[in-house]
Structure formats: structure tokens, C-alpha cells
Design a protein around this motif. Structure first.
Motif, PDB file in Angstrom:
ATOM      1  N   ALA A  86       1.062  -1.264   0.063  1.00 15.07           N
ATOM      2  CA  ALA A  86       0.032   0.020   0.003  1.00 15.07           C
ATOM      3  C   ALA A  86       0.823   1.220   0.054  1.00 15.07           C
ATOM      4  N   ALA A  87       2.105   1.250   0.652  1.00 15.22           N
ATOM      5  CA  ALA A  87       2.762   2.352   0.766  1.00 15.22           C
ATOM      6  C   ALA A  87       3.544   2.686  -0.550  1.00 15.22           C
ATOM      7  N   GLN A  88       3.840   1.604  -1.105  1.00 10.43           N
ATOM      8  CA  GLN A  88       4.538   1.838  -2.697  1.00 10.43           C
ATOM      9  C   GLN A  88       3.594   2.148  -3.552  1.00 10.43           C
ATOM     10  N   ALA A  89       2.175   1.602  -3.550  1.00  8.90           N
ATOM     11  CA  ALA A  89       1.153   2.205  -4.508  1.00  8.90           C
ATOM     12  C   ALA A  89       1.046   3.782  -4.265  1.00  8.90           C
ATOM     13  N   TRP A  90       0.839   4.129  -3.152  1.00  7.86           N
ATOM     14  CA  TRP A  90       0.568   5.473  -2.615  1.00  7.86           C
ATOM     15  C   TRP A  90       1.516   6.378  -3.034  1.00  7.86           C
ATOM     16  N   ALA A  91       2.940   5.933  -2.918  1.00  5.31           N
ATOM     17  CA  ALA A  91       3.968   6.620  -3.281  1.00  5.31           C
ATOM     18  C   ALA A  91       4.177   6.949  -4.764  1.00  5.31           C
ATOM     19  N   LYS A  92       3.975   5.796  -5.650  1.00  6.56           N
ATOM     20  CA  LYS A  92       3.858   5.947  -7.234  1.00  6.56           C
ATOM     21  C   LYS A  92       2.791   6.999  -7.684  1.00  6.56           C
ATOM     22  N   ARG A  93       1.527   6.673  -6.958  1.00  8.18           N
ATOM     23  CA  ARG A  93       0.782   7.507  -7.444  1.00  8.18           C
ATOM     24  C   ARG A  93       0.687   8.932  -7.207  1.00  8.18           C
ATOM     25  N   ARG A  94       1.321   9.073  -5.857  1.00  7.71           N
ATOM     26  CA  ARG A  94       1.531  10.802  -5.548  1.00  7.71           C
ATOM     27  C   ARG A  94       2.481  11.387  -6.320  1.00  7.71           C
ATOM     28  N   GLU A  95       3.638  10.509  -6.695  1.00  7.20           N
ATOM     29  CA  GLU A  95       4.649  11.136  -7.515  1.00  7.20           C
ATOM     30  C   GLU A  95       4.242  11.235  -9.036  1.00  7.20           C
ATOM     31  N   THR A  96       3.388  10.575  -9.478  1.00  7.59           N
ATOM     32  CA  THR A  96       2.763  10.903 -10.879  1.00  7.59           C
ATOM     33  C   THR A  96       1.746  12.218 -10.709  1.00  7.59           C
ATOM     34  N   GLU A  97       1.021  12.226  -9.665  1.00 12.39           N
ATOM     35  CA  GLU A  97      -0.038  13.329  -9.586  1.00 12.39           C
ATOM     36  C   GLU A  97       0.953  14.813  -9.312  1.00 12.39           C
ATOM     37  N   LEU A  98       1.893  14.781  -8.643  1.00 11.67           N
ATOM     38  CA  LEU A  98       2.682  15.815  -8.300  1.00 11.67           C
ATOM     39  C   LEU A  98       3.637  16.360  -9.382  1.00 11.67           C
ATOM     40  N   SER A 123      -7.755  15.528   0.203  1.00  7.09           N
ATOM     41  CA  SER A 123      -7.255  15.302  -0.831  1.00  7.09           C
ATOM     42  C   SER A 123      -6.284  13.855  -0.693  1.00  7.09           C
ATOM     43  N   ALA A 124      -5.967  13.506   0.340  1.00  9.83           N
ATOM     44  CA  ALA A 124      -5.236  12.290   0.264  1.00  9.83           C
ATOM     45  C   ALA A 124      -6.195  11.138   0.590  1.00  9.83           C
ATOM     46  N   ILE A 125      -7.572  11.000   0.692  1.00  6.37           N
ATOM     47  CA  ILE A 125      -8.312   9.838   0.937  1.00  6.37           C
ATOM     48  C   ILE A 125      -8.459   9.252  -0.660  1.00  6.37           C
ATOM     49  N   ASN A 126      -8.216   8.030  -0.620  1.00  2.00           N
ATOM     50  CA  ASN A 126      -8.298   7.205  -1.847  1.00  2.00           C
ATOM     51  C   ASN A 126      -8.386   5.802  -1.325  1.00  2.00           C
ATOM     52  N   SER A 127      -8.750   4.840  -2.387  1.00  6.79           N
ATOM     53  CA  SER A 127      -9.201   3.609  -2.011  1.00  6.79           C
ATOM     54  C   SER A 127      -8.007   3.036  -0.977  1.00  6.79           C
ATOM     55  N   GLN A 128      -6.698   3.185  -1.486  1.00  8.99           N
ATOM     56  CA  GLN A 128      -5.585   2.418  -0.723  1.00  8.99           C
ATOM     57  C   GLN A 128      -5.714   3.017   0.880  1.00  8.99           C
ATOM     58  N   ILE A 129      -5.892   4.032   1.008  1.00  9.65           N
ATOM     59  CA  ILE A 129      -5.461   4.605   2.495  1.00  9.65           C
ATOM     60  C   ILE A 129      -7.014   3.987   3.285  1.00  9.65           C
ATOM     61  N   LEU A 130      -8.372   3.661   2.539  1.00  7.95           N
ATOM     62  CA  LEU A 130      -9.358   3.507   3.245  1.00  7.95           C
ATOM     63  C   LEU A 130      -9.127   1.899   3.422  1.00  7.95           C
ATOM     64  N   VAL A 131      -8.426   1.129   2.526  1.00  8.41           N
ATOM     65  CA  VAL A 131      -8.168  -0.286   2.816  1.00  8.41           C
ATOM     66  C   VAL A 131      -7.391  -0.362   3.793  1.00  8.41           C
ATOM     67  N   ASP A 132      -6.439   0.591   3.910  1.00 17.87           N
ATOM     68  CA  ASP A 132      -5.245   0.212   4.800  1.00 17.87           C
ATOM     69  C   ASP A 132      -5.948   0.554   6.511  1.00 17.87           C
ATOM     70  N   PRO A 185       1.229  19.705 -14.150  1.00 21.89           N
ATOM     71  CA  PRO A 185       1.180  21.045 -13.740  1.00 21.89           C
ATOM     72  C   PRO A 185       0.213  21.723 -12.886  1.00 21.89           C
ATOM     73  N   GLY A 186       0.835  22.557 -11.923  1.00 18.56           N
ATOM     74  CA  GLY A 186       0.075  23.076 -10.903  1.00 18.56           C
ATOM     75  C   GLY A 186      -0.399  22.148  -9.519  1.00 18.56           C
ATOM     76  N   ALA A 187       0.084  20.887  -9.834  1.00 22.39           N
ATOM     77  CA  ALA A 187      -0.153  20.012  -8.612  1.00 22.39           C
ATOM     78  C   ALA A 187       0.320  20.372  -7.476  1.00 22.39           C
ATOM     79  N   ILE A 188       1.653  20.857  -7.291  1.00 20.75           N
ATOM     80  CA  ILE A 188       2.338  21.424  -6.131  1.00 20.75           C
ATOM     81  C   ILE A 188       1.508  22.398  -5.349  1.00 20.75           C
ATOM     82  N   GLU A 189       0.929  23.294  -6.159  1.00 22.82           N
ATOM     83  CA  GLU A 189       0.185  24.644  -5.902  1.00 22.82           C
ATOM     84  C   GLU A 189      -1.136  23.956  -5.125  1.00 22.82           C
ATOM     85  N   ARG A 190      -1.597  23.016  -5.725  1.00 21.06           N
ATOM     86  CA  ARG A 190      -2.821  22.295  -5.183  1.00 21.06           C
ATOM     87  C   ARG A 190      -2.574  21.532  -4.004  1.00 21.06           C
TER      88      ARG A 190
END
Length: 377
Positions: free
Chosen positions: A41-53, A108-117, A56-61
Motif C-alpha cells: 500500500a505504501a509503494q502504491a501510494w508513493a507511485k501514485r502521488r509522484e505521478t500526480e505531483l 485530498s489524500a483520501i483514496n481507496s488505498q488509504i481506506l483499505v489500510d 502542472p499546478g499539482a504542487i500549488e494544489r
């Protein structure tokens, strides 16, 4: 870049903390971290967040402060209470979630992975070692909050996070559905309870008349909260029926008023109550629950809930050979699948025919005291 660090806890389990730090010309412009019970779950979240960030404009959000789950729950409790108080169990569950580490998770951090965890944490020793059904109830109550957080308040909650989390947990083999309860009170248990409650009436005549409340719940099949909401104005003398206001229903709770037939025993109990208040049973629902719990503990009656009287009442009608539409006219159920959950037959006939307690319950005096001027416990 994301780094994952494993940390062994006191109970021997291992948690995994993901830390993301982004720099611009040597200056940290964004950082965040999340802790997970599973490395995957940690690896999946890290990969997803890196892609999201990287968008463009992701860091500001991402630097937006956001709203925590605790804040969402607090707002839900306040807004919900304006229409109708939440059920005791649901409110207690939401407050427990808000007080846990999950309460500090931002929208903004709520997703299926964190709910499963979170569900897996609840089922772990650290989270209380609850059964999957209890963790499922947690998600169900939390889902009520998340379902309105985005459209009503503009919070950044992933729309399909909860449904995806439930799918994942099901694929992992967890049965998150509540088990169907089939507990019915034994006649000996009812004898003990009624004897106890009548003794309490002798000591405190103005206390809740639990014998009448108990018997009415059994014969009418009404829920605890419904009983305390029924008013004299809700009775239809010609049809021997009562309007049950805001009857519990998954699709509609507020304004779901349903006319229900009252069997002769319940009808007689109603008319044995004094007409001194707007409510027929002018008692506090929580006080009834407390009186029931104390009595069962004192009498050492295990695992008997007040709601089991509804199971008893519905099952009794079927044992008396009432058909489904006729039973539903009493219970208020709209479909057989829902009604089936309350049906646990033991035999044929009316086991309450000639029940010696009924006459004593109907003839017992009721002293409302201060309740004549308001609903008290």
C-alpha cells in the motif's frame, strides 16, 4: 522523490512511512508523508502521488491546507443534527474515527488505498482487532460523510474511493457485511426482565414504565426510537393504525412516514397510557436503552438487545400464520428480503396466547410526573 522507511512497533508489527520531498533550486517546495500497515500500500501510494505531483499546478494544489476527516465528521454531525439526531451507534462510530489517526488525514489524500489500510488497521491488534463486519460498519458510516463532503462542501474527496476500497477488501477475502442476527428472547428471560422492571416501578413509580415499553415493542414490532416519537395525533382509531414518523429506510429517513397496523395487544397497551403529553410514550430513547442494558447485566442475560424484541414480534406473527403483506402492514417493511432478516421461526401458533404478564402490563398505573411538561429520561 519518495522514500519508504519501515518501523517496528512495540507489538511486533511493522508500519511503513512514505516521505515525499520536492525541491526547486535546492529549496524544499513541498513535502508530505503517510504511514501504512502494508508495504504494498505504501509503494502504491508513493507511485501514485509522484505521478500526480508531476502534473502542472499539482504542487500549488497540494500545498493547499485541506480539510481533515475529523473536520468533515464534525461538520457532518452538526449539519445532520439540524434535521434529525444521528443514531447512537453511528455517532459513536464517527467520533471514534475522528479521534483515531485517520481523523488527521486530509481530504485530498483520501483514496481507496488509504481506506483499505484503515480497515486492515482496525482488524489488527493495534486497531482493536475488530471483526471484518465491524470494520465494514466503520466504512459504511464514514461513507455517509464522504458522500456529501464533495458535492455539499466542496472538499477534494475522490468520488469512487469508498466503492473501490470495498471491492479490494472483498477481493482480499474479507466479508465486510454485517451478520444477520437471529437472537430472540426466551420466555424465561422475559419473565426475569418483567419481574425486575415491575419491582423498579414499585420503588420509583415515576421512572420509565419499562413493562409497557417492552410489551409494546414486542407486539407492535416498533423500533426503540420510533416508540418515543409516536404521538396521540398519530393514531387512526378507525383503522387501528399508527403513523410511524421518519421510519428507518436506507433510501429515505427524513419524511418517511408510514402507517402501520397495531395488533390488538399493542393497541390495548397504547390506550393504557395517560393522555398527559403529546407523545404516547414520553421517554428518552437513550434512557430506555440504558435501563434495558442495566437490567440485562444485573440479571446476567447475555447478548439480548432491545431491538431483538422486533425480531420476536415479526417472527411471532409468521408463527401465527399471518401472510407476508399482513405482517408487513405491522412491521412497515417494503420488501420480503428486508422482512426476512427479522424472521426466525421456532414453531407454529401464538406462544403469547394467554400470557399472564399482558393483563398486568395493561392494568399497571403510569406516573409521568415532570414528563407531563416535557420528555425526560
Amino acid at each position: 522523490m519518495a522514500t519508504i522507511r519501515a518501523r517496528k512497533k512495540a507489538d511486533g508489527t511493522v508500519s511503513y512511512t512514505v516521505q515525499i520531498r520536492l525541491k526547486n533550486k535546492g529549496v524544499i517546495v513541498y513535502q508530505e508523508c503517510q504511514t501504512f500497515a502494508r508495504k504494498q500500500a505504501a509503494q502504491a501510494w508513493a507511485k501514485r502521488r509522484e505521478t500526480e505531483l508531476a502534473e502542472p499546478g499539482a504542487i500549488e494544489r497540494a500545498n493547499r491546507k485541506g480539510h481533515t476527516v475529523r473536520e468533515m465528521i464534525d461538520r457532518y454531525l452538526v449539519d445532520g443534527a439540524k434535521v434529525r439526531p444521528l443514531g447512537k451507534t453511528k455517532k459513536a462510530t464517527l467520533l471514534a474515527i475522528a479521534a483515531s489517526h485517520f481523523g488527521e488525514v486530509v481530504d485530498s489524500a483520501i483514496n481507496s488505498q488509504i481506506l483499505v489500510d484503515y480497515a486492515l488497521w482496525r482488524m489488527s491488534p493495534e486497531g482493536g482487532a475488530v471483526q471484518p463486519q465491524t470494520a465494514g460498519n466503520d466504512l459504511a458510516h464514514l461513507g455517509s460523510v464522504l458522500s456529501v463532503a464533495r458535492p455539499a462542501w466542496g472538499y477534494e474527496v475522490e468520488p469512487h474511493a469508498m466503492s473501490d476500497a470495498r471491492t479490494v477488501l472483498k477481493k482480499l477475502g474479507y466479508n465486510m457485511k454485517s451478520r444477520e442476527r437471529d437472537r430472540r428472547p426466551a420466555m424465561d428471560e422475559l419473565n426475569k426482565l418483567l419481574k425486575h422492571f415491575f419491582e423498579m416501578q414499585k420503588r420509583r413509580p415515576s421512572s420509565i414504565n419499562m413493562p409497557k415499553v417492552l410489551a409494546f415493542a414486542l407486539f407492535s414490532t416498533r423500533r426503540q426510537e420510533e416508540i418515543t416519537r409516536i404521538r396521540w395525533a398519530d393514531l387512526d382509531e378507525e383503522r387501528q393504525a399508527v403513523k410511524v414518523r421518519d421510519m428507518k429506510n436506507p433510501g429515505q429517513k427524513i419524511g418517511n412516514d408510514v402507517w402501520c397496523h397495531l395488533p390488538d395487544e399493542a393497541w390495548a397497551i397504547v390506550h393504557s397510557m395517560p393522555r398527559e403529553c403529546d407523545e404516547i410514550f414520553p421517554y428518552n430513547s437513550d434512557s430506555i436503552s440504558a435501563a434495558w442494558t442495566r437490567a440485562c447485566q444485573f440479571l446476567e442475560i447475555e447478548d439480548l438487545h432491545f431491538h431483538d424484541l422486533r425480531h420476536e414480534g415479526v417472527s411471532r406473527l409468521f408463527e401465527m400464520d399471518w401472510d407476508i403483506p399482513r405482517v408487513a402492514s405491522v412491521s412497515g417493511h417494503r420488501d420480503w428480503n428486508s422482512l426476512r432478516r427479522y424472521t426466525h421461526l421456532r414453531g407454529r401458533g401464538d406462544c403469547y396466547e394467554g400470557w399472564t404478564w399482558l393483563g398486568k402490563i395493561i392494568s399497571s398505573q403510569v406516573t409521568l410526573g415532570a414528563r407531563s411538561h416535557g420528555v425526560l429520561g
